[in-house]
Design a protein around this motif. Sequence first.
Motif, PDB file in Angstrom:
ATOM      1  N   ASP A  86      64.833  23.273  26.062  1.00 42.54           N
ATOM      2  CA  ASP A  86      65.187  22.972  24.677  1.00 42.54           C
ATOM      3  C   ASP A  86      66.677  22.622  24.605  1.00 42.54           C
ATOM      4  N   PRO A  87      67.044  21.613  23.815  1.00 44.53           N
ATOM      5  CA  PRO A  87      68.466  21.245  23.718  1.00 44.53           C
ATOM      6  C   PRO A  87      69.355  22.359  23.171  1.00 44.53           C
ATOM      7  N   VAL A  88      68.834  23.215  22.307  1.00 48.61           N
ATOM      8  CA  VAL A  88      69.637  24.340  21.804  1.00 48.61           C
ATOM      9  C   VAL A  88      69.989  25.273  22.959  1.00 48.61           C
ATOM     10  N   GLY A  89      69.043  25.543  23.803  1.00 49.11           N
ATOM     11  CA  GLY A  89      69.295  26.384  24.963  1.00 49.11           C
ATOM     12  C   GLY A  89      70.283  25.753  25.929  1.00 49.11           C
ATOM     13  N   HIS A  90      70.195  24.443  26.106  1.00 49.26           N
ATOM     14  CA  HIS A  90      71.131  23.750  26.994  1.00 49.26           C
ATOM     15  C   HIS A  90      72.553  23.810  26.441  1.00 49.26           C
ATOM     16  N   LYS A  91      72.691  23.678  25.124  1.00 49.93           N
ATOM     17  CA  LYS A  91      74.021  23.773  24.510  1.00 49.93           C
ATOM     18  C   LYS A  91      74.578  25.188  24.656  1.00 49.93           C
ATOM     19  N   PHE A  92      73.705  26.186  24.538  1.00 50.70           N
ATOM     20  CA  PHE A  92      74.141  27.566  24.761  1.00 50.70           C
ATOM     21  C   PHE A  92      74.650  27.727  26.192  1.00 50.70           C
ATOM     22  N   LYS A  93      73.882  27.246  27.152  1.00 48.33           N
ATOM     23  CA  LYS A  93      74.268  27.391  28.555  1.00 48.33           C
ATOM     24  C   LYS A  93      75.604  26.697  28.827  1.00 48.33           C
ATOM     25  N   ALA A  94      75.838  25.555  28.192  1.00 50.71           N
ATOM     26  CA  ALA A  94      77.087  24.830  28.395  1.00 50.71           C
ATOM     27  C   ALA A  94      78.284  25.612  27.861  1.00 50.71           C
ATOM     28  N   ARG A  95      78.062  26.416  26.837  1.00 47.05           N
ATOM     29  CA  ARG A  95      79.142  27.195  26.220  1.00 47.05           C
ATOM     30  C   ARG A  95      79.029  28.687  26.514  1.00 47.05           C
ATOM     31  N   GLN A  96      78.159  29.053  27.396  1.00 47.73           N
ATOM     32  CA  GLN A  96      77.813  30.461  27.601  1.00 47.73           C
ATOM     33  C   GLN A  96      79.019  31.356  27.870  1.00 47.73           C
ATOM     34  N   LYS A 104      53.292  47.824  26.520  1.00 48.99           N
ATOM     35  CA  LYS A 104      52.299  47.088  25.725  1.00 48.99           C
ATOM     36  C   LYS A 104      52.346  45.583  25.987  1.00 48.99           C
ATOM     37  N   GLY A 105      53.202  45.166  26.922  1.00 48.35           N
ATOM     38  CA  GLY A 105      53.311  43.754  27.256  1.00 48.35           C
ATOM     39  C   GLY A 105      54.191  42.955  26.313  1.00 48.35           C
ATOM     40  N   LYS A 106      54.937  43.651  25.462  1.00 44.27           N
ATOM     41  CA  LYS A 106      55.851  42.980  24.526  1.00 44.27           C
ATOM     42  C   LYS A 106      57.204  42.793  25.207  1.00 44.27           C
ATOM     43  N   LEU A 107      57.777  41.612  25.003  1.00 45.51           N
ATOM     44  CA  LEU A 107      59.081  41.320  25.590  1.00 45.51           C
ATOM     45  C   LEU A 107      60.190  41.922  24.762  1.00 45.51           C
ATOM     46  N   LEU A 108      61.176  42.451  25.442  1.00 42.91           N
ATOM     47  CA  LEU A 108      62.348  43.030  24.806  1.00 42.91           C
ATOM     48  C   LEU A 108      63.547  42.173  25.197  1.00 42.91           C
ATOM     49  N   LEU A 109      63.906  41.239  24.311  1.00 41.33           N
ATOM     50  CA  LEU A 109      64.969  40.285  24.602  1.00 41.33           C
ATOM     51  C   LEU A 109      66.075  40.401  23.573  1.00 41.33           C
ATOM     52  N   GLY A 110      67.304  40.385  24.063  1.00 42.59           N
ATOM     53  CA  GLY A 110      68.462  40.382  23.180  1.00 42.59           C
ATOM     54  C   GLY A 110      68.918  38.958  22.911  1.00 42.59           C
ATOM     55  N   LEU A 111      70.061  38.844  22.283  1.00 37.36           N
ATOM     56  CA  LEU A 111      70.597  37.536  21.906  1.00 37.36           C
ATOM     57  C   LEU A 111      70.702  36.610  23.112  1.00 37.36           C
ATOM     58  N   LYS A 112      71.383  37.043  24.146  1.00 36.07           N
ATOM     59  CA  LYS A 112      71.586  36.197  25.327  1.00 36.07           C
ATOM     60  C   LYS A 112      70.250  35.821  25.960  1.00 36.07           C
ATOM     61  N   GLU A 113      69.352  36.774  26.073  1.00 34.01           N
ATOM     62  CA  GLU A 113      68.057  36.514  26.697  1.00 34.01           C
ATOM     63  C   GLU A 113      67.220  35.536  25.868  1.00 34.01           C
ATOM     64  N   ASN A 114      67.346  35.602  24.541  1.00 34.62           N
ATOM     65  CA  ASN A 114      66.626  34.636  23.699  1.00 34.62           C
ATOM     66  C   ASN A 114      67.118  33.218  23.969  1.00 34.62           C
ATOM     67  N   TYR A 115      68.437  33.047  24.053  1.00 42.17           N
ATOM     68  CA  TYR A 115      68.973  31.712  24.343  1.00 42.17           C
ATOM     69  C   TYR A 115      68.625  31.258  25.752  1.00 42.17           C
ATOM     70  N   GLU A 116      68.606  32.174  26.697  1.00 41.41           N
ATOM     71  CA  GLU A 116      68.203  31.810  28.059  1.00 41.41           C
ATOM     72  C   GLU A 116      66.746  31.365  28.082  1.00 41.41           C
ATOM     73  N   LEU A 117      65.896  32.043  27.327  1.00 35.84           N
ATOM     74  CA  LEU A 117      64.499  31.631  27.230  1.00 35.84           C
ATOM     75  C   LEU A 117      64.404  30.233  26.619  1.00 35.84           C
ATOM     76  N   ILE A 118      65.151  29.992  25.571  1.00 41.18           N
ATOM     77  CA  ILE A 118      65.145  28.677  24.935  1.00 41.18           C
ATOM     78  C   ILE A 118      65.571  27.607  25.948  1.00 41.18           C
ATOM     79  N   ALA A 119      66.567  27.898  26.758  1.00 40.99           N
ATOM     80  CA  ALA A 119      67.006  26.947  27.789  1.00 40.99           C
ATOM     81  C   ALA A 119      65.913  26.719  28.821  1.00 40.99           C
ATOM     82  N   LYS A 120      65.225  27.784  29.231  1.00 41.56           N
ATOM     83  CA  LYS A 120      64.160  27.652  30.225  1.00 41.56           C
ATOM     84  C   LYS A 120      62.967  26.867  29.673  1.00 41.56           C
ATOM     85  N   LEU A 121      62.849  26.819  28.360  1.00 43.80           N
ATOM     86  CA  LEU A 121      61.804  26.011  27.731  1.00 43.80           C
ATOM     87  C   LEU A 121      62.250  24.554  27.616  1.00 43.80           C
TER      88      LEU A 121
END
Length: 138
Positions: free
Chosen positions: A87-97, A68-85
């Motif tokens: 966003d500083p929250v995503g960058h902080k996640f990547k730094a501590r990943q 149906k074109g809906k994304l199925l993202l888990g916790l890690k994938e949500n933070y990776e998406l935030i980083a790709k946008l």
Amino acid sequence: MVGDLINNAERRANQNSYDDAVARLYRATELLAQIRLEKAYGYKSNNLALSDLPEDMQEEYKPRSNEKGKLLLGLKENYELIAKLNDPVGHKFKARQDRIINALTKRNASISAHGLTPLLEEDYKMVRDTLVGFMEEV
């Protein structure tokens, strides 16, 4: 809600229910990403369509969408998406990943998640320090 889950995790740990406490910390971390996606970008992670993403990201995320074109993202994938946008929250996640993923592995191996290993107090403390430290920073 995130703070309530963290406080509830601490109460459960004080009752020696470490598996339950870690599960609540996991959920708090997951919820933080979901809230960030909704508040900053208008994305509801439980109803995020591939077409909602910027065009330059859609091809990359196409394999993660259902029929149906809906994304199925888990916790890690949500933070990776935030980083790709960008966003500083995503960058902080990547730094501590690495540390965060290691902490999440404890939860996944827990008897209350996917494994058979009951968590101990030291497991809870490591997960708490890692996840709550991250959440407090962001």
